[in-house]
Design a protein around this motif. Structure first.
Motif, mmCIF file in Angstrom:
data_model
loop_
_atom_site.group_PDB
_atom_site.id
_atom_site.type_symbol
_atom_site.label_atom_id
_atom_site.label_comp_id
_atom_site.label_asym_id
_atom_site.label_seq_id
_atom_site.Cartn_x
_atom_site.Cartn_y
_atom_site.Cartn_z
ATOM 1 N N LEU A 160 1.835 -8.856 23.544
ATOM 2 C CA LEU A 160 1.767 -8.008 22.350
ATOM 3 C C LEU A 160 0.901 -8.679 21.287
ATOM 4 C CD1 LEU A 160 5.523 -7.186 22.467
ATOM 5 C CD2 LEU A 160 3.789 -5.417 22.401
ATOM 6 N N LEU A 161 1.208 -9.948 21.017
ATOM 7 C CA LEU A 161 0.439 -10.672 19.994
ATOM 8 C C LEU A 161 -1.027 -10.772 20.399
ATOM 9 C CD1 LEU A 161 2.974 -13.478 19.070
ATOM 10 C CD2 LEU A 161 2.157 -11.648 17.601
ATOM 11 N N CYS A 211 -2.707 -7.586 19.695
ATOM 12 C CA CYS A 211 -2.883 -7.374 18.248
ATOM 13 C C CYS A 211 -4.080 -8.183 17.741
ATOM 14 C CB CYS A 211 -1.620 -7.778 17.482
ATOM 15 S SG CYS A 211 -0.248 -6.654 17.775
ATOM 16 N N GLU A 220 -0.344 -2.926 16.407
ATOM 17 C CA GLU A 220 0.659 -1.986 16.925
ATOM 18 C C GLU A 220 0.588 -0.604 16.297
ATOM 19 O OE1 GLU A 220 4.769 -2.433 17.921
ATOM 20 O OE2 GLU A 220 4.520 -4.599 17.950
ATOM 21 N N TRP A 243 0.853 -1.182 0.000
ATOM 22 C CA TRP A 243 0.000 0.000 0.000
ATOM 23 C C TRP A 243 0.888 1.231 0.000
ATOM 24 C CZ3 TRP A 243 -1.986 2.991 4.631
ATOM 25 C CH2 TRP A 243 -2.839 4.028 4.215
ATOM 26 N N ILE A 247 11.780 -4.571 20.212
ATOM 27 C CA ILE A 247 10.831 -5.643 19.910
ATOM 28 C C ILE A 247 9.475 -5.058 19.531
ATOM 29 C CG2 ILE A 247 9.474 -7.462 21.053
ATOM 30 C CD1 ILE A 247 12.032 -8.556 22.112
ATOM 31 N N GLY A 272 9.209 -5.253 7.359
ATOM 32 C CA GLY A 272 8.123 -4.675 6.561
ATOM 33 C C GLY A 272 7.313 -3.617 7.277
ATOM 34 N N SER A 273 7.329 -3.651 8.614
ATOM 35 C CA SER A 273 6.521 -2.675 9.360
ATOM 36 C C SER A 273 7.372 -1.433 9.576
ATOM 37 C CB SER A 273 6.093 -3.265 10.701
ATOM 38 O OG SER A 273 5.534 -4.532 10.499
ATOM 39 N N GLY A 315 3.911 -12.775 24.877
ATOM 40 C CA GLY A 315 2.611 -13.103 24.316
ATOM 41 C C GLY A 315 1.598 -11.977 24.420
ATOM 42 N N ALA A 323 -3.732 -3.032 9.252
ATOM 43 C CA ALA A 323 -3.004 -3.690 10.347
ATOM 44 C C ALA A 323 -1.542 -3.726 9.923
ATOM 45 C CB ALA A 323 -3.553 -5.090 10.585
ATOM 46 N N LEU A 324 -0.928 -2.529 9.898
ATOM 47 C CA LEU A 324 0.384 -2.357 9.265
ATOM 48 C C LEU A 324 1.533 -2.339 10.264
ATOM 49 C CD1 LEU A 324 -0.759 0.437 6.792
ATOM 50 C CD2 LEU A 324 -0.540 -1.990 6.288
ATOM 51 N N GLY A 325 1.215 -2.589 11.541
ATOM 52 C CA GLY A 325 2.269 -2.696 12.539
ATOM 53 C C GLY A 325 2.777 -1.345 13.022
HETATM 54 C C1 LIG Z 1 12.143 -9.997 17.409
HETATM 55 C C2 LIG Z 1 10.721 -9.864 17.921
HETATM 56 C C3 LIG Z 1 10.255 -10.750 18.871
HETATM 57 C C4 LIG Z 1 8.950 -10.658 19.341
HETATM 58 N N1 LIG Z 1 8.509 -11.539 20.299
HETATM 59 C C5 LIG Z 1 7.247 -11.450 20.738
HETATM 60 C C6 LIG Z 1 6.750 -12.372 21.711
HETATM 61 O O1 LIG Z 1 7.458 -13.267 22.150
HETATM 62 N N2 LIG Z 1 5.471 -12.239 22.121
HETATM 63 C C7 LIG Z 1 4.655 -11.247 21.663
HETATM 64 O O2 LIG Z 1 3.509 -11.164 22.082
HETATM 65 N N3 LIG Z 1 5.083 -10.380 20.732
HETATM 66 C C8 LIG Z 1 6.357 -10.452 20.272
HETATM 67 N N4 LIG Z 1 6.798 -9.557 19.345
HETATM 68 C C9 LIG Z 1 5.904 -8.462 18.929
HETATM 69 C C10 LIG Z 1 4.868 -8.889 17.920
HETATM 70 O O3 LIG Z 1 5.505 -9.605 16.883
HETATM 71 C C11 LIG Z 1 4.176 -7.638 17.381
HETATM 72 O O4 LIG Z 1 3.613 -6.898 18.446
HETATM 73 C C12 LIG Z 1 3.060 -7.990 16.410
HETATM 74 O O5 LIG Z 1 3.547 -8.813 15.368
HETATM 75 C C13 LIG Z 1 2.450 -6.742 15.806
HETATM 76 O O6 LIG Z 1 1.388 -7.161 14.979
HETATM 77 P P1 LIG Z 1 0.737 -6.196 13.925
HETATM 78 O O7 LIG Z 1 -0.229 -7.013 13.160
HETATM 79 O O8 LIG Z 1 0.278 -4.944 14.574
HETATM 80 O O9 LIG Z 1 1.934 -5.766 12.979
HETATM 81 P P2 LIG Z 1 3.021 -6.662 12.205
HETATM 82 O O10 LIG Z 1 3.121 -8.029 12.744
HETATM 83 O O11 LIG Z 1 4.229 -5.789 12.197
HETATM 84 O O12 LIG Z 1 2.406 -6.800 10.757
HETATM 85 C C14 LIG Z 1 2.254 -5.688 9.922
HETATM 86 C C15 LIG Z 1 2.347 -6.172 8.496
HETATM 87 O O13 LIG Z 1 1.997 -5.098 7.647
HETATM 88 C C16 LIG Z 1 2.904 -5.072 6.574
HETATM 89 N N5 LIG Z 1 2.965 -3.700 6.059
HETATM 90 C C17 LIG Z 1 3.399 -2.568 6.676
HETATM 91 N N6 LIG Z 1 3.281 -1.512 5.875
HETATM 92 C C18 LIG Z 1 2.723 -1.965 4.724
HETATM 93 C C19 LIG Z 1 2.342 -1.347 3.498
HETATM 94 N N7 LIG Z 1 2.480 -0.042 3.300
HETATM 95 N N8 LIG Z 1 1.807 -2.136 2.517
HETATM 96 C C20 LIG Z 1 1.666 -3.474 2.683
HETATM 97 N N9 LIG Z 1 1.990 -4.111 3.837
HETATM 98 C C21 LIG Z 1 2.536 -3.365 4.838
HETATM 99 C C22 LIG Z 1 4.231 -5.518 7.165
HETATM 100 O O14 LIG Z 1 5.072 -6.007 6.155
HETATM 101 C C23 LIG Z 1 3.755 -6.603 8.120
HETATM 102 O O15 LIG Z 1 3.677 -7.840 7.468
HETATM 103 C C24 LIG Z 1 8.096 -9.654 18.841
HETATM 104 C C25 LIG Z 1 8.569 -8.765 17.865
HETATM 105 C C26 LIG Z 1 9.867 -8.863 17.414
HETATM 106 C C27 LIG Z 1 10.349 -7.903 16.353
#
Ligand SMILES: Cc1cc2nc3c(=O)[nH]c(=O)nc-3n(C[C@H](O)[C@H](O)[C@H](O)COP(=O)(O)OP(=O)(O)OC[C@H]3O[C@@H](n4cnc5c(N)ncnc54)[C@H](O)[C@@H]3O)c2cc1C
Length: 312
Positions: free
Chosen positions: A291-292, A295, A279, A44, A251, A81-82, A289, A71-73
């Protein structure tokens, strides 16, 4: 999703196989069966002509939809990617967003060269740490630039906010949580005042290695000779932290779309029909866990909001 689970001693639920990939495969299958189409390698890149513009392997396309869930993180680990590139596009539409800050992150400590060379990578186990967030037991790791690991992450928000508000912060360590200050004082007093600092620590407080070195780094010289003051330092050693490590290494991230900018159904007030989850929103939680879970929970709530919106 057809996966056997068990409840761990922490009360958390784990899949028996301790792997995420079977869950993901089952989940994708379920989504497909429900009529979802997944379009991968679509990025996007903003709004145009009242739609969402995507860069795709087939070129640009504009998607017009009745409702969208973003849900772009957040902004941590951008290489996955985020990268928060969406921030200006939503800002321009009037969505209120607080700057992203690192959360669950390491901190920079001004180690001496000899400490860094000797102890980078070394774990510090069985300690308790205190900050404005409270006192927690656990462990952390010495890095070349500072400290990181679960116990540091637990204090991360408090240390970060203190740095922002006061310009300085310290994590206070109890290096001997099993012993009282009185007992340490008594045992240290029994040591020969002429013996070396290392020997007095080892024999009087059972401290050596990285813990003894931390005292050498941060306990003032005058406190080392006095058993009572040294015991006080062992029980409450302030480790000054200078700044957070960069958000790209964190993280997760704090900051993001303000709660005041969405309604109860997670719809952006400035962009009716556009929902947000995960996020991107302004919250933070510890690892383990939470954070996940948050989400997934906000994603579910937003999806219910979309259902209600589409029903009109
Ligand atoms: C190393 C690490 C370890 C972790 N360990 C844990 C854990 O043990 N337990 C826990 O609960 N949480 C953990 N987390 C945190 C958890 O992974 C995140 O809080 C969660 O994944 C966030 O989810 P989200 O859907 O908001 O965003 P994300 O998982 O970041 O997903 C967002 C998606 O959107 C995509 N995106 C972004 N912008 C665009 C765009 N413009 N166009 C298309 N796609 C796009 C990205 O590529 C990504 O795939 C960890 C994170 C990291 C980095």
């Amino acid at each position: 999703l057809g996966t056997e689970t068990f409840v761990g001693s922490s009360g958390r639920v784990f899949p028996d196989v301790m792997k995420a990939s079977p869950l993901l495969r089952a989940w994708l299958k379920r989504l497909e069966a429900q009529g979802a189409t997944l379009r991968t390698r679509h990025r996007w890149i903003g709004f145009a002509d009242g739609g969402y513009v995507f860069e795709t392997p087939e070129g640009r396309s504009i998607v017009h939809c009745d409702a969208a869930l973003l849900a772009l993180g957040g902004a941590s680990w951008p290489r996955l990617g985020s990268d928060a590139s969406w921030l200006p596009w939503l800002s321009e539409k009037g969505v209120e967003i607080d700057a992203f800050q690192p959360a669950n992150c390491g901190f920079v400590v001004g180690w001496s060269e000899s400490f860094r060379e000797r102890f980078a990578g070394e774990p510090v186990k069985s300690v308790t740490a205190t900050s404005g967030a409270g006192t927690f037991p656990g462990e952390f790791v010495i890095s070349a630039n500072g400290i990181e690991g679960s116990l540091v992450y637990a204090h991360g928000a408090s240390l970060r906010d203190q740095l922002l508000n006061r310009g300085s912060a310290a994590l206070t360590l109890d290096l001997a949580p099993g012993r009282t200050i009185e007992r340490l004082t008594r045992d240290l007093t029994r040591q020969d005042a002429k013996s070396s600092f290392s020997n007095r620590l080892r024999k009087g407080a059972s401290l050596d290695g990285v813990k003894a070195a931390l005292l050498r780094e941060f306990a003032p010289e005058r406190d080392r000779a006095d058993p009572g003051r040294l015991a006080g330092m062992i029980k409450a050693l302030p480790v000054p932290v200078l700044e957070t490590r960069p958000i790209g290494e964190a993280i997760s991230s704090a900051g993001g779309i303000r709660w005041s900018g969405i309604d109860d159904d997670f719809m952006l007030k400035a962009l009716p029909g556009t929902f947000v989850a995960g996020e991107m929103l302004d919250w933070e939680a510890p690892t383990g866990g939470y954070l996940l879970t948050a989400c997934l929970a906000t994603g579910r709530a937003a999806a219910r909001g979309i259902e209600a919106w589409l029903r009109g």
